[in-house]
Design a protein around this motif. Structure first.
Motif, PDB file in Angstrom:
ATOM      1  N   GLU A 160       8.674  19.492 -33.078  1.00  0.00           N
ATOM      2  CA  GLU A 160       8.990  19.985 -34.438  1.00  0.00           C
ATOM      3  C   GLU A 160      10.499  20.052 -34.638  1.00  0.00           C
ATOM      4  OE1 GLU A 160       6.329  20.357 -36.270  1.00  0.00           O
ATOM      5  OE2 GLU A 160       5.052  20.071 -34.495  1.00  0.00           O
ATOM      6  N   LYS A 161      11.175  20.538 -33.599  1.00  0.00           N
ATOM      7  CA  LYS A 161      12.635  20.663 -33.672  1.00  0.00           C
ATOM      8  C   LYS A 161      13.282  19.278 -33.706  1.00  0.00           C
ATOM      9  CE  LYS A 161      12.587  25.126 -33.643  1.00  0.00           C
ATOM     10  NZ  LYS A 161      12.487  25.982 -32.480  1.00  0.00           N
ATOM     11  N   GLU A 174      11.917  16.569 -34.991  1.00  0.00           N
ATOM     12  CA  GLU A 174      11.716  16.011 -36.332  1.00  0.00           C
ATOM     13  C   GLU A 174      12.688  16.636 -37.330  1.00  0.00           C
ATOM     14  OE1 GLU A 174       7.717  16.242 -37.931  1.00  0.00           O
ATOM     15  OE2 GLU A 174       8.217  14.761 -39.487  1.00  0.00           O
ATOM     16  N   ALA A 175      12.872  17.958 -37.202  1.00  0.00           N
ATOM     17  CA  ALA A 175      13.760  18.660 -38.136  1.00  0.00           C
ATOM     18  C   ALA A 175      15.218  18.205 -37.993  1.00  0.00           C
ATOM     19  CB  ALA A 175      13.654  20.169 -37.909  1.00  0.00           C
ATOM     20  N   ASP A 230      10.925  20.106 -28.005  1.00  0.00           N
ATOM     21  CA  ASP A 230       9.998  20.600 -29.020  1.00  0.00           C
ATOM     22  C   ASP A 230       9.925  19.556 -30.139  1.00  0.00           C
ATOM     23  OD1 ASP A 230       8.826  21.801 -31.240  1.00  0.00           O
ATOM     24  OD2 ASP A 230       9.704  23.774 -30.818  1.00  0.00           O
ATOM     25  N   ARG A 241       2.886  13.309 -30.182  1.00  0.00           N
ATOM     26  CA  ARG A 241       3.654  13.834 -31.321  1.00  0.00           C
ATOM     27  C   ARG A 241       4.977  13.084 -31.477  1.00  0.00           C
ATOM     28  NH1 ARG A 241       3.864  15.260 -35.427  1.00  0.00           N
ATOM     29  NH2 ARG A 241       5.316  16.991 -35.565  1.00  0.00           N
TER      30      ARG A 241
END
Ligand SMILES: *Cc1c(COP(=O)(O)O)cnc(C)c1O
Length: 367
Positions: A113-114, A116-117, A111, A140
């Motif tokens: 987003e995960k 990047e976090a 994922d 992405r």
């Protein structure tokens, strides 16, 4: 007793036997690198990359590539929790820490987003693993890599034949790695490949792969640094050359098998199969069914039903953070949940239509 249905088996023809025989009879002395050089050249052409180094395994290719990126003690490498251990072990062996993040529910890949976090000042790389032939969201991931100045590595061991908006899996990242283990779409028995478009990185890995002996070093037996010994033999490369000549057929057959399962099973609302969104071709290494939560069909029920049919059923990868060797990351919801209601389906090239139908029938019988 019904005949057994294996889940994988290499596709070996007279061509592989002929090349391997030739390598065994003649591939020595000044010919001892002929098939290796040819295999690397053919692979570069197939993938559309500038540099390739044949290795003894994908694990070895990852180990050298990561070492060449300078990954070491204190560093962190972000990867999906859902994975085979081979992507994590080189990180640990270099003294760095794998940071496991959750997967997307539809592609079963990391994922973004995960990922990047999870970035910290210690992050040295993100590994994109194209699970079962499904593609990661490379646009992405590459954008995130660019934003933070972190290389994105592609572990394409399961994704020969997968194409992302016109680019082949493994050709988009800082470097890519492939596996030619006997279970993979293209096999050399054991084997792998390191690929990159980065000339400096290629030189560093080439030196590392040759026990630290640089190409330009004129002194014999004079390593300039401590390297690795992860080479492919000429014999294995001979088999690889034959497989590469047949690569389009090998991939087409895998895709045909996935299409067969899709045709039989996609009507069932409670299951999903390997996705193939617009702009993407799935190499279909491992057709996989995931049942919905509401279906109450579990891995255990699936395993029993497959055993009764005498068909091999391979479990979906356990979350790596669920192994006793790593701290548990239970917040990786999908990585922990999906394996409990999923199974890999048999998909070797020579499987008969009759056996494919038997496998589909097992799945249908459970619904
Ligand atoms: C098979 C596989 C590997 C390991 O390949 P070897 O050639 O056995 O080292 C690494 N990563 C992934 C995702 C794999 O599926």
């Amino acid at each position: 007793m019904k005949s057994r249905i294996l889940y994988t088996k290499p596709s070996i023809t007279e061509l592989e036997v002929r090349y391997a025989t030739d390598a065994a009879a003649n591939g020595w002395g000044d010919k001892c690198y002929e098939y290796i050089n040819k295999f690397e050249d053919l692979f570069k052409q197939h993938l559309g990359v500038q540099y390739a180094i044949a290795t003894s395994s994908c694990t070895g290719a990852l180990h050298m590539g990561m070492a060449a990126l300078g990954i070491g003690p204190g560093d962190e490498v972000i990867m999906a929790d859902t994975n085979w251990i081979a992507t994590a072990s080189p990180i640990v062996n270099l003294g760095a820490k794998p940071v496991f993040v959750d997967i997307l529910s539809d592609s079963w890949c990391i994922d973004p987003e995960k990922a990047e976090a999870a970035i910290t000042p210690n992050t040295k790389a993100i590994v994109a693993v194209h699970l079962y032939g499904n593609l990661c969201d490379m646009d992405r991931l590459l954008a995130i890599g660019k934003k933070y100045g972190i290389p994105v590595i592609e572990d394409a061991a399961e994704a020969i034949g997968s194409v992302y908006h016109g680019k082949r899996a493994g050709s988009m990242g800082k470097f890519g790695s492939f596996s030619f283990h006997g279970t993979k779409t293209l096999t050399t028995g054991e084997g792998g490949m390191f690929v990159t478009n980065d000339a400096d990185l290629f030189e560093r890995v080439l030196t590392l792969s040759n026990h630290g002996r640089a190409r330009g070093q004129t002194k014999q037996f004079w390593p300039d640094l401590i390297g690795f010994k992860y080479k492919m033999s000429n014999l294995q490369a001979a088999i690889g050359c034959a497989q590469l000549e047949r690569i389009h057929d090998l991939i087409a057959r895998k895709r045909e098998i996935l299409a067969f399962y899709r045709e039989r099973l996609n009507g069932l609302s409670c299951i999903s199969l390997n996705p193939e969104p617009l702009g993407i071709e799935n190499g279909a290494w491992m057709p996989t069914v995931v049942f919905s939560n509401e279906s109450s069909i579990t891995r255990e029920k699936l395993q029993i039903a497959f055993a009764e049919e005498n068909a091999d059923a391979r479990v979906f990868f356990w979350p790596l953070s669920g192994l006793s060797i790593f701290p548990a990351v239970r917040s990786n919801h999908h990585a922990w949940d999906i394996p409990s209601r999923a199974i890999n389906l048999p998909s070797y090239h020579d499987i008969s239509e009759e056996d494919l139908a038997r496998v589909a029938a097992v799945v249908i019988s459970l619904v």
